[in-house]
Motif scaffolding. Structure first.
Motif, short mmCIF file in Angstrom:
data_model
loop_
_atom_site.label_atom_id
_atom_site.label_comp_id
_atom_site.label_asym_id
_atom_site.label_seq_id
_atom_site.Cartn_x
_atom_site.Cartn_y
_atom_site.Cartn_z
N LEU A 1 0.83 -1.20 0.00
CA LEU A 1 0.00 0.00 0.00
C LEU A 1 0.87 1.26 0.00
CD1 LEU A 1 -2.67 1.61 0.45
CD2 LEU A 1 -2.40 1.12 2.89
N ALA A 2 0.60 2.14 -0.95
CA ALA A 2 1.23 3.46 -0.97
C ALA A 2 0.26 4.48 -0.40
CB ALA A 2 1.62 3.84 -2.40
N VAL A 3 0.68 5.20 0.62
CA VAL A 3 -0.14 6.24 1.24
C VAL A 3 0.43 7.59 0.83
CG1 VAL A 3 -0.88 7.28 3.41
CG2 VAL A 3 -0.82 4.79 3.18
N VAL A 4 -0.32 8.34 0.03
CA VAL A 4 0.15 9.62 -0.48
C VAL A 4 -0.63 10.73 0.21
CG1 VAL A 4 0.72 10.93 -2.55
CG2 VAL A 4 0.47 8.43 -2.69
N GLU A 5 0.02 11.39 1.16
CA GLU A 5 -0.62 12.42 2.00
C GLU A 5 0.46 13.43 2.39
OE1 GLU A 5 -2.40 14.89 4.02
OE2 GLU A 5 -3.80 13.24 3.62
N ASP A 6 0.22 14.72 2.08
CA ASP A 6 1.25 15.71 2.33
C ASP A 6 1.28 16.22 3.78
OD1 ASP A 6 -1.17 17.03 1.98
OD2 ASP A 6 -0.24 18.84 1.19
N ASP A 7 0.25 15.92 4.57
CA ASP A 7 0.26 16.27 5.98
C ASP A 7 1.12 15.25 6.71
OD1 ASP A 7 -0.27 16.51 8.74
OD2 ASP A 7 -2.30 17.23 8.39
N ARG A 8 2.34 15.62 7.05
CA ARG A 8 3.29 14.66 7.60
C ARG A 8 2.80 14.02 8.89
NH1 ARG A 8 7.34 13.75 11.05
NH2 ARG A 8 9.14 12.56 10.29
N GLU A 9 2.25 14.83 9.79
CA GLU A 9 1.80 14.30 11.07
C GLU A 9 0.68 13.30 10.88
OE1 GLU A 9 0.14 15.89 15.42
OE2 GLU A 9 0.73 17.31 13.86
N PHE A 10 -0.29 13.62 10.03
CA PHE A 10 -1.40 12.72 9.77
C PHE A 10 -0.91 11.45 9.10
CE2 PHE A 10 -5.30 11.78 7.02
CZ PHE A 10 -5.95 11.10 8.04
N ARG A 11 0.04 11.59 8.18
CA ARG A 11 0.55 10.44 7.45
C ARG A 11 1.37 9.51 8.34
NH1 ARG A 11 3.72 13.00 4.27
NH2 ARG A 11 5.70 12.44 5.28
N GLU A 12 2.36 10.09 9.05
CA GLU A 12 3.32 9.28 9.79
C GLU A 12 2.83 8.86 11.18
OE1 GLU A 12 5.93 8.05 8.41
OE2 GLU A 12 5.62 9.17 6.54
N ASP A 13 1.98 9.66 11.80
CA ASP A 13 1.55 9.35 13.16
C ASP A 13 0.19 8.67 13.22
OD1 ASP A 13 3.85 10.59 13.92
OD2 ASP A 13 2.92 12.45 14.57
N VAL A 14 -0.59 8.76 12.14
CA VAL A 14 -1.94 8.17 12.15
C VAL A 14 -2.08 7.09 11.08
CG1 VAL A 14 -4.41 8.62 11.92
CG2 VAL A 14 -2.95 10.30 13.07
N LEU A 15 -1.97 7.49 9.82
CA LEU A 15 -2.28 6.56 8.73
C LEU A 15 -1.30 5.39 8.64
CD1 LEU A 15 -3.25 9.05 5.86
CD2 LEU A 15 -4.79 7.59 7.19
N VAL A 16 0.00 5.68 8.54
CA VAL A 16 0.97 4.60 8.34
C VAL A 16 0.97 3.60 9.50
CG1 VAL A 16 3.42 4.05 8.12
CG2 VAL A 16 2.42 5.90 6.75
N PRO A 17 1.01 4.05 10.76
CA PRO A 17 0.98 3.07 11.86
C PRO A 17 -0.30 2.25 11.91
CG PRO A 17 1.75 5.20 12.65
CD PRO A 17 1.21 5.43 11.28
N ALA A 18 -1.45 2.91 11.74
CA ALA A 18 -2.73 2.20 11.83
C ALA A 18 -2.88 1.19 10.70
CB ALA A 18 -3.89 3.19 11.80
#
Length: 265
Positions: free
Chosen positions: A46-63
């Motif tokens: 899965l590629a997650v393309v999101e420019d909000d770093r905090e939302f991407r790295e702290d929420v989406l990628v871990p979950a």
């Protein structure tokens, strides 16, 4: 340099002028590999393309990692295109408002190269016109922010089952000791009280092994004999009920007659 020009430069080709011809032949070949996916027991990529770093790295990628996906996070179209020259992805979770190219044109380009790639948009653009624009671009699902992680995970897992039928989607319950949460397979986070945390820490340390009631009570009271065992039973009952209500899945915690409790995640 635009994102698409940078991608074309990966194999030495000059940057194309039109959006329709912007990817290099190598990039197109990499994307087309998704059309011939074989049954596998690997995690869906899965590629997650999101420019909000905090939302991407702290929420989406871990979950999404906890939910059973092999996840790479990216902040722009450029990063996505560059990654796709080196790795095949089964799914793309895509924001619309990216710094170098909008998600709608990215989705249309990816869809023109492969009908097998799963594309889900997760964006703050929530109008009916925006939704139709996304669907016309070829996305499989269009989710508006704020969307619950349960909805995001369920959407991606359903899509993965169709694209990679035998993919390993066996996400597990997990204990996040640092932040006092239980993490469900579908991405739901269940907060724990101090007493619940002590019980779960003891059980998780010996997963699959029945733990005596006395051992669990010892983590809750200084004097085991002064603690009413029914309080432990009620604590476990309420925790299981809370998990079922919030995650819509049963916590794999059960009583063992004559012994105590066992956690089987």
């Amino acid at each position: 340099m635009t994102a698409t020009a940078a991608v074309a430069g990966c194999d030495g080709a000059s940057a194309p002028e039109s959006a329709g011809n912007r990817a290099s032949a190598f990039f197109g070949a990499c994307i087309m590999n998704t059309a011939v996916l074989q049954a596998t027991d690997e995690l869906p990529r899965l590629a997650v393309v999101e420019d909000d770093r905090e939302f991407r790295e702290d929420v989406l990628v871990p979950a999404l990692t906890r939910a059973g996906f092999d996840v790479d996070g990216m902040a722009s179209a450029f990063e996505l295109y560059r990654a796709m020259t080196a790795r095949r992805y089964d799914l793309v979770l895509l924001d619309a408002g990216l710094p170098d190219e909008d998600g709608f044109s990215i989705a249309a380009h990816l869809r023109s190269l492969s009908s097998a790639l799963g594309i889900v948009m997760l964006t703050g653009y929530a109008s009916g016109d925006d939704r139709m624009r996304g669907l016309r671009a070829g996305v499989d699902a269009y989710l508006s922010k704020p969307a619950s992680m349960e909805m995001v995970v369920t959407t991606l897992r359903n899509l993965a089952r169709r694209i990679v039928p035998n993919a390993n989607l066996r996400a597990r319950w997990r204990l996040d000791e640092g932040s006092w949460r239980i993490l469900s397979p579908n991405g739901v986070e269940i907060a724990m009280s101090l007493a619940e945390r002590e019980v779960m820490k003891t059980l998780a340390a010996s997963c699959g092994v029945p733990i005596k009631r006395e051992a669990l009570i010892a983590g809750l009271a200084e004097n085991v004999h002064d603690f009413d065992p029914h309080r432990l039973e009620m604590l476990v009952h309420r925790l299981r009920k809370k998990c079922l209500k919030l995650a819509r899945e049963e916590l794999p915690l059960r009583a063992v007659r004559g012994v105590g409790y066992v956690l089987t995640w």
